[in-house]
Design an enzyme around this catalytic site. Structure first.
Site, mmCIF file in Angstrom:
data_model
loop_
_atom_site.group_PDB
_atom_site.id
_atom_site.type_symbol
_atom_site.label_atom_id
_atom_site.label_comp_id
_atom_site.label_asym_id
_atom_site.label_seq_id
_atom_site.Cartn_x
_atom_site.Cartn_y
_atom_site.Cartn_z
ATOM 1 N N GLU A 107 -8.049 -16.700 8.353
ATOM 2 C CA GLU A 107 -7.537 -17.990 8.829
ATOM 3 C C GLU A 107 -6.363 -17.785 9.785
ATOM 4 O OE1 GLU A 107 -8.207 -17.209 5.650
ATOM 5 O OE2 GLU A 107 -9.975 -18.451 5.336
ATOM 6 N N ARG A 112 -36.598 4.926 -1.530
ATOM 7 C CA ARG A 112 -37.020 4.080 -2.650
ATOM 8 C C ARG A 112 -38.425 3.524 -2.392
ATOM 9 N NH1 ARG A 112 -36.836 2.602 -7.950
ATOM 10 N NH2 ARG A 112 -37.025 0.340 -8.204
ATOM 11 N N THR A 117 -4.828 -12.891 7.271
ATOM 12 C CA THR A 117 -6.134 -13.328 6.755
ATOM 13 C C THR A 117 -7.020 -13.812 7.906
ATOM 14 O OG1 THR A 117 -5.331 -15.573 6.468
ATOM 15 C CG2 THR A 117 -5.085 -14.096 4.575
ATOM 16 N N GLU A 169 -1.658 -2.451 14.697
ATOM 17 C CA GLU A 169 -2.069 -2.482 13.287
ATOM 18 C C GLU A 169 -3.462 -3.098 13.161
ATOM 19 O OE1 GLU A 169 0.704 -4.444 10.670
ATOM 20 O OE2 GLU A 169 -0.888 -4.980 9.253
ATOM 21 N N GLY A 192 -30.954 -3.311 -4.257
ATOM 22 C CA GLY A 192 -31.449 -3.982 -5.459
ATOM 23 C C GLY A 192 -30.462 -3.865 -6.613
ATOM 24 N N GLY A 193 -30.994 -3.662 -7.828
ATOM 25 C CA GLY A 193 -30.135 -3.603 -9.027
ATOM 26 C C GLY A 193 -29.079 -2.522 -8.924
ATOM 27 N N GLN A 234 -41.236 -5.241 6.540
ATOM 28 C CA GLN A 234 -40.491 -5.771 7.698
ATOM 29 C C GLN A 234 -39.233 -6.526 7.281
ATOM 30 O OE1 GLN A 234 -43.430 -7.941 9.931
ATOM 31 N NE2 GLN A 234 -44.285 -6.089 10.825
ATOM 32 N N THR A 292 0.852 -1.197 0.000
ATOM 33 C CA THR A 292 0.000 0.000 0.000
ATOM 34 C C THR A 292 0.886 1.244 0.000
ATOM 35 O OG1 THR A 292 -1.690 -1.205 1.215
ATOM 36 C CG2 THR A 292 -1.842 1.194 1.265
HETATM 37 C C1 LIG Z 1 -4.943 -4.310 -1.051
HETATM 38 C C2 LIG Z 1 -3.844 -4.944 -0.267
HETATM 39 C C3 LIG Z 1 -2.987 -4.140 0.466
HETATM 40 C C4 LIG Z 1 -1.915 -4.726 1.160
HETATM 41 N N1 LIG Z 1 -1.016 -3.902 1.785
HETATM 42 C C5 LIG Z 1 0.124 -4.442 2.289
HETATM 43 C C6 LIG Z 1 1.159 -3.584 2.782
HETATM 44 O O1 LIG Z 1 1.022 -2.366 2.799
HETATM 45 N N2 LIG Z 1 2.309 -4.164 3.214
HETATM 46 C C7 LIG Z 1 2.493 -5.516 3.209
HETATM 47 O O2 LIG Z 1 3.567 -5.955 3.607
HETATM 48 N N3 LIG Z 1 1.513 -6.355 2.776
HETATM 49 C C8 LIG Z 1 0.350 -5.854 2.300
HETATM 50 N N4 LIG Z 1 -0.650 -6.679 1.816
HETATM 51 C C9 LIG Z 1 -0.430 -8.110 1.827
HETATM 52 C C10 LIG Z 1 -1.342 -8.893 2.787
HETATM 53 O O3 LIG Z 1 -0.916 -8.705 4.107
HETATM 54 C C11 LIG Z 1 -1.299 -10.364 2.326
HETATM 55 O O4 LIG Z 1 -2.024 -10.436 1.108
HETATM 56 C C12 LIG Z 1 -1.860 -11.307 3.356
HETATM 57 O O5 LIG Z 1 -1.033 -11.381 4.483
HETATM 58 C C13 LIG Z 1 -2.049 -12.737 2.780
HETATM 59 O O6 LIG Z 1 -0.918 -13.180 2.120
HETATM 60 P P1 LIG Z 1 -1.071 -13.814 0.646
HETATM 61 O O7 LIG Z 1 -1.869 -12.866 -0.165
HETATM 62 O O8 LIG Z 1 0.268 -14.172 0.136
HETATM 63 O O9 LIG Z 1 -1.939 -15.109 0.842
HETATM 64 P P2 LIG Z 1 -1.424 -16.584 1.252
HETATM 65 O O10 LIG Z 1 -0.602 -16.512 2.471
HETATM 66 O O11 LIG Z 1 -0.849 -17.243 0.053
HETATM 67 O O12 LIG Z 1 -2.799 -17.283 1.649
HETATM 68 C C14 LIG Z 1 -3.701 -17.822 0.667
HETATM 69 C C15 LIG Z 1 -4.824 -18.504 1.446
HETATM 70 O O13 LIG Z 1 -4.284 -19.589 2.237
HETATM 71 C C16 LIG Z 1 -4.643 -19.411 3.593
HETATM 72 N N5 LIG Z 1 -3.573 -19.907 4.463
HETATM 73 C C17 LIG Z 1 -2.251 -19.663 4.366
HETATM 74 N N6 LIG Z 1 -1.598 -20.262 5.369
HETATM 75 C C18 LIG Z 1 -2.527 -20.901 6.127
HETATM 76 C C19 LIG Z 1 -2.509 -21.676 7.310
HETATM 77 N N7 LIG Z 1 -1.363 -21.940 7.963
HETATM 78 N N8 LIG Z 1 -3.676 -22.151 7.802
HETATM 79 C C20 LIG Z 1 -4.848 -21.917 7.158
HETATM 80 N N9 LIG Z 1 -4.939 -21.176 6.041
HETATM 81 C C21 LIG Z 1 -3.799 -20.659 5.531
HETATM 82 C C22 LIG Z 1 -4.847 -17.909 3.763
HETATM 83 O O14 LIG Z 1 -5.627 -17.627 4.894
HETATM 84 C C23 LIG Z 1 -5.516 -17.570 2.451
HETATM 85 O O15 LIG Z 1 -6.891 -17.898 2.520
HETATM 86 C C24 LIG Z 1 -1.749 -6.125 1.163
HETATM 87 C C25 LIG Z 1 -2.655 -6.938 0.450
HETATM 88 C C26 LIG Z 1 -3.690 -6.366 -0.255
HETATM 89 C C27 LIG Z 1 -4.626 -7.256 -1.032
#
Ligand SMILES: Cc1cc2nc3c(=O)[nH]c(=O)nc-3n(C[C@H](O)[C@H](O)[C@H](O)COP(=O)(O)OP(=O)(O)OC[C@H]3O[C@@H](n4cnc5c(N)ncnc54)[C@H](O)[C@@H]3O)c2cc1C
Length: 397
Positions: free
Chosen positions: A381, A276, A379, A250, A353-354, A287, A166
């Site tokens: 997870e 609307r 994430t 964070e 809606g649409g 409701q 970002t």
């Molecule tokens: C718009 C945007 C802004 C961002 N900004 C920044 C930023 O400013 N700085 C920065 O450093 N990063 C940034 N990120 C990165 C963000 O933190 C990562 O996308 C995030 O941590 C997930 O990593 P990945 O995308 O590689 O997914 P992956 O780690 O490849 O995960 C893919 C899937 O597998 C799952 N998974 C992975 N490991 C496990 C596990 N052990 N158990 C269960 N499930 C698992 C995940 O939950 C996910 O559903 C940004 C991402 C986006 C989309």
């Protein structure tokens, strides 16, 4: 119903309420009109950060002698919330600058580095970013890290790639994590403050997103980038503690982004359900629609109460100390925030809606925005894993 006077904001002081109301009014007037073009053209308005700086909305939690506002962490959360209500893309870029980068610089940099960079970050003339994620290192950001830094005289030389950063295209400084002792795994990582004008630093690509499109997200490449040794944050090989200690804050700030967006989604949905008309009456008279509005309200208020509670708790935890209960609760908060925001924007689209399915409506923009809040800052997870393993006392593999 004014969003700024919700009863569960009761724990806020008079100053907190003033801050929320002031930033809300500014954001409504100045930031909201920018959001359509930012979304349509993936445009970043360069004057936005200097204007936020002028108003005293940057460096909120930074001491005044470094150019900050000297307010508390809860105030930083409230500024994030109010900006995000009216322009979620600015809200995300703001959080990346203010919290992910600036807060960690203030907590960990040496005096000379702080004196050089922090005042500019507080007046909005210097833009910050955080570079942790890599193409092969997302959820496993520390274990999978490939970026390296090798000591050479008075400098470190950085090589590697960072992804999804970002503010990547507009940053003047990037808080960058790199392996200084690769054999030591996560215990061999160091944090650096990298000046993006340094030779060898380049933006490899700007990424096109489904939402938050005005916030500039990029892939960054470091090819023999020389970073002066005094731009190490904290100690060499101790970057993990900076990542871990900053994470609770964070996650709370990110939850306040989601809270602000959810507030706006409810507001536009109420207005639509009042205006609307179908079958000769406002759709809100049904409701099934008023029940959706009621559920959105309940979800929002539960999030607001939890968010404020955890924000105060994190504020009372000294920066730099990792407390398991706080880590569990901040992960729980951001998990709830992402889920709540997605549920609320989904209901909002249904109520519209649409029109809700049409790209340029505000509820559609908020809906496209929401998904990030189940992915960034760990994430769903990863958040579940932290909470579950802390409660069970069983370390996740
Ligand atoms: C718009 C945007 C802004 C961002 N900004 C920044 C930023 O400013 N700085 C920065 O450093 N990063 C940034 N990120 C990165 C963000 O933190 C990562 O996308 C995030 O941590 C997930 O990593 P990945 O995308 O590689 O997914 P992956 O780690 O490849 O995960 C893919 C899937 O597998 C799952 N998974 C992975 N490991 C496990 C596990 N052990 N158990 C269960 N499930 C698992 C995940 O939950 C996910 O559903 C940004 C991402 C986006 C989309």
């Amino acid at each position: 119903m004014p969003l700024t006077s919700a009863p569960s904001s009761r724990g806020l002081s008079h100053d907190h309420r003033e801050i929320l109301a002031t930033v809300d009014a500014f954001s409504r007037q100045v930031l909201h009109p920018l959001q359509q073009r930012m979304d349509d053209e993936e445009w970043w308005p360069p004057e936005v950060f200097p204007r936020l700086g002028e108003q005293g909305f940057m460096g909120v939690n930074v001491p005044m002698d470094l150019g900050g506002a000297g307010a508390d962490f809860v105030s930083e959360c409230l500024v994030t919330q109010a900006i995000s209500r009216w322009n979620p893309a600015v809200g995300l870029s703001y959080a990346a600058h203010e919290n992910l980068c600036l807060d960690n610089v203030v907590a960990n940099a040496g005096d000379a580095v702080k004196a050089r960079w922090v005042p500019g970050m507080c007046d909005g003339s210097v833009v910050g970013a955080l570079g942790l994620t890599e193409p092969g290192a997302g959820s496993d950001a520390l274990g999978g890290m490939r970026t390296t830094a090798v000591r050479d005289g008075d400098d470190f030389v950085l090589n590697g790639t960072k992804l999804y950063i970002t503010n990547g295209t507009i940053a003047d400084v990037v808080l960058t994590y790199a392996k200084t002792t690769p054999a030591a795994g996560p215990r061999g990582i160091t944090a650096f403050l990298v000046d993006t004008t340094a030779p060898g630093f380049r933006v490899a690509q700007k990424l096109t997103k489904m939402g938050l499109r005005g916030s500039q997200t990029a892939e960054l490449v470091y090819e023999d980038v020389r970073v002066p040794a005094d731009h190490v944050l904290g100690d060499v090989d101790r970057g993990v503690s900076i990542v871990m200690n900053g994470l609770d804050r964070e996650r709370v700030v990110i939850a306040f982004n989601a809270l602000g967006i959810a507030e706006r989604a409810l507001e536009v949905s109420i207005a639509f359900a009042q205006d609307r008309e179908q079958f000769g009456k406002p759709i809100g008279a049904n409701q099934l629609i008023s029940g959706q509005i009621a559920d959105m309200y309940v979800e929002l208020e539960a999030l607001r109460s939890f968010a404020l509670d955890v924000a105060f708790e994190v504020q009372e935890t000294p920066h730099g100390t990792a407390v398991q209960q706080t880590a569990t609760r901040s992960a729980a908060l951001v998990l709830l925030a992402g889920r709540t925001l997605n549920a609320i924007t989904d209901r909002g689209v249904q109520i519209h809606g649409g029109g809700g399915y049409i790209w340029e409506t505000e509820i559609n923009r908020l809906y496209r925005t929401a998904k990030l809040y189940e992915i960034g800052a760990g994430t769903n997870e990863v958040r579940q894993t932290i909470i579950g393993s802390n409660l069970l006392g069983i370390k996740a593999r």
